[in-house]
Design a protein around this motif. Structure first.
Motif, PDB file in Angstrom:
ATOM      1  N   CYS A   1       0.832  -1.209   0.000  1.00 24.34           N
ATOM      2  CA  CYS A   1       0.000   0.000   0.000  1.00 24.34           C
ATOM      3  C   CYS A   1       0.864   1.257   0.000  1.00 24.34           C
ATOM      4  CB  CYS A   1      -0.942  -0.005   1.197  1.00 24.34           C
ATOM      5  SG  CYS A   1      -2.319  -1.170   1.023  1.00 24.34           S
TER       6      CYS A   1
ATOM      7  N   HIS B   1       2.059   1.843  -3.583  1.00 24.82           N
ATOM      8  CA  HIS B   1       0.986   2.395  -4.410  1.00 24.82           C
ATOM      9  C   HIS B   1       0.720   3.856  -4.065  1.00 24.82           C
ATOM     10  CE1 HIS B   1      -0.765  -0.932  -6.835  1.00 24.82           C
ATOM     11  NE2 HIS B   1      -0.005  -1.631  -6.026  1.00 24.82           N
TER      12      HIS B   1
ATOM     13  N   THR C   1       1.600   6.659  -6.959  1.00 22.19           N
ATOM     14  CA  THR C   1       0.454   7.267  -7.634  1.00 22.19           C
ATOM     15  C   THR C   1       0.251   8.729  -7.241  1.00 22.19           C
ATOM     16  OG1 THR C   1      -1.094   6.456  -5.945  1.00 22.19           O
ATOM     17  CG2 THR C   1      -0.750   5.074  -7.902  1.00 22.19           C
TER      18      THR C   1
ATOM     19  N   GLU D   1      -0.566   4.901 -12.158  1.00 16.59           N
ATOM     20  CA  GLU D   1      -1.906   4.664 -11.615  1.00 16.59           C
ATOM     21  C   GLU D   1      -2.004   3.237 -11.084  1.00 16.59           C
ATOM     22  OE1 GLU D   1      -4.635   5.299 -14.826  1.00 16.59           O
ATOM     23  OE2 GLU D   1      -4.071   7.401 -15.062  1.00 16.59           O
ATOM     24  N   THR D   2      -2.851   3.058 -10.103  1.00 21.15           N
ATOM     25  CA  THR D   2      -3.147   1.716  -9.607  1.00 21.15           C
ATOM     26  C   THR D   2      -4.132   1.035 -10.548  1.00 21.15           C
ATOM     27  OG1 THR D   2      -2.738   2.273  -7.291  1.00 21.15           O
ATOM     28  CG2 THR D   2      -4.207   0.407  -7.713  1.00 21.15           C
TER      29      THR D   2
ATOM     30  N   SER E   1      -5.293  -2.996  -6.698  1.00 20.23           N
ATOM     31  CA  SER E   1      -4.740  -2.752  -5.362  1.00 20.23           C
ATOM     32  C   SER E   1      -4.247  -4.065  -4.755  1.00 20.23           C
ATOM     33  CB  SER E   1      -5.789  -2.102  -4.472  1.00 20.23           C
ATOM     34  OG  SER E   1      -6.906  -2.935  -4.346  1.00 20.23           O
TER      35      SER E   1
ATOM     36  N   SER F   1      -0.268  -6.971  -6.660  1.00 24.87           N
ATOM     37  CA  SER F   1      -0.967  -5.776  -7.126  1.00 24.87           C
ATOM     38  C   SER F   1      -0.393  -5.384  -8.479  1.00 24.87           C
ATOM     39  CB  SER F   1      -0.815  -4.638  -6.116  1.00 24.87           C
ATOM     40  OG  SER F   1       0.549  -4.295  -5.959  1.00 24.87           O
TER      41      SER F   1
ATOM     42  N   LEU G   1       0.384  -1.858 -11.257  1.00 24.16           N
ATOM     43  CA  LEU G   1       0.456  -0.428 -11.544  1.00 24.16           C
ATOM     44  C   LEU G   1       0.520  -0.208 -13.052  1.00 24.16           C
ATOM     45  CD1 LEU G   1       3.209   0.477  -8.933  1.00 24.16           C
ATOM     46  CD2 LEU G   1       0.836   1.269  -8.842  1.00 24.16           C
TER      47      LEU G   1
END
Length: 130
Positions: A73, A76, A80, A97-98, A101, A119, A121
């Protein structure tokens, strides 16, 4: 333009965000994080260059479930929300950008029982023309 160079820039930004080493690859080491390219790049060709996008997969595993979730997290969030991105001789990242998640992928069945999360990106790049 080298996608490897851009991917390494993303890895470096991620490592700075969490303060731990981030490796190139799809499978992270014990209590670690790994990043790799996950899809073919797409591009919009312009007379003066192109806008390109490619996705990267971010995987982490750790014996403590909360630790791996917090680390992914943090990556990210930092990438971002970032406003200053790396540039190369013929490329510039202008947005990240994610896509997906951090989500639980599973738990190892060996004697380590590490939690595995993944996750994704989306990295947006502008390249210079010829």
């Amino acid at each position: 333009m080298s996608y490897d160079e851009i991917l390494q820039a993303v890895i470096d930004m991620a490592a700075n965000a969490v303060g731990v080493p981030v490796l190139l690859g799809s499978m992270p080491p014990d209590n670690g994080i790994a990043i790799t390219g996950s899809a073919a790049p797409t591009s919009i060709m312009l007379d003066i260059g192109s806008n390109e996008r490619f996705s990267v997969t971010v995987n982490g595993k750790h014996e403590n479930q909360q630790t791996v979730v917090t680390q992914l997290c943090a990556i990210h969030s930092a990438l971002t929300r970032r406003k200053d991105f790396p540039t190369g001789n013929d490329w510039q990242i202008y947005s990240i950008e994610t896509v997906a998640s951090p989500r639980l992928l599973g738990r190892e069945s060996n004697n380590r029982f590490q939690w595995l999360y993944g996750s994704s990106l989306l990295v947006k790049i502008n390249t210079k023309g010829i």
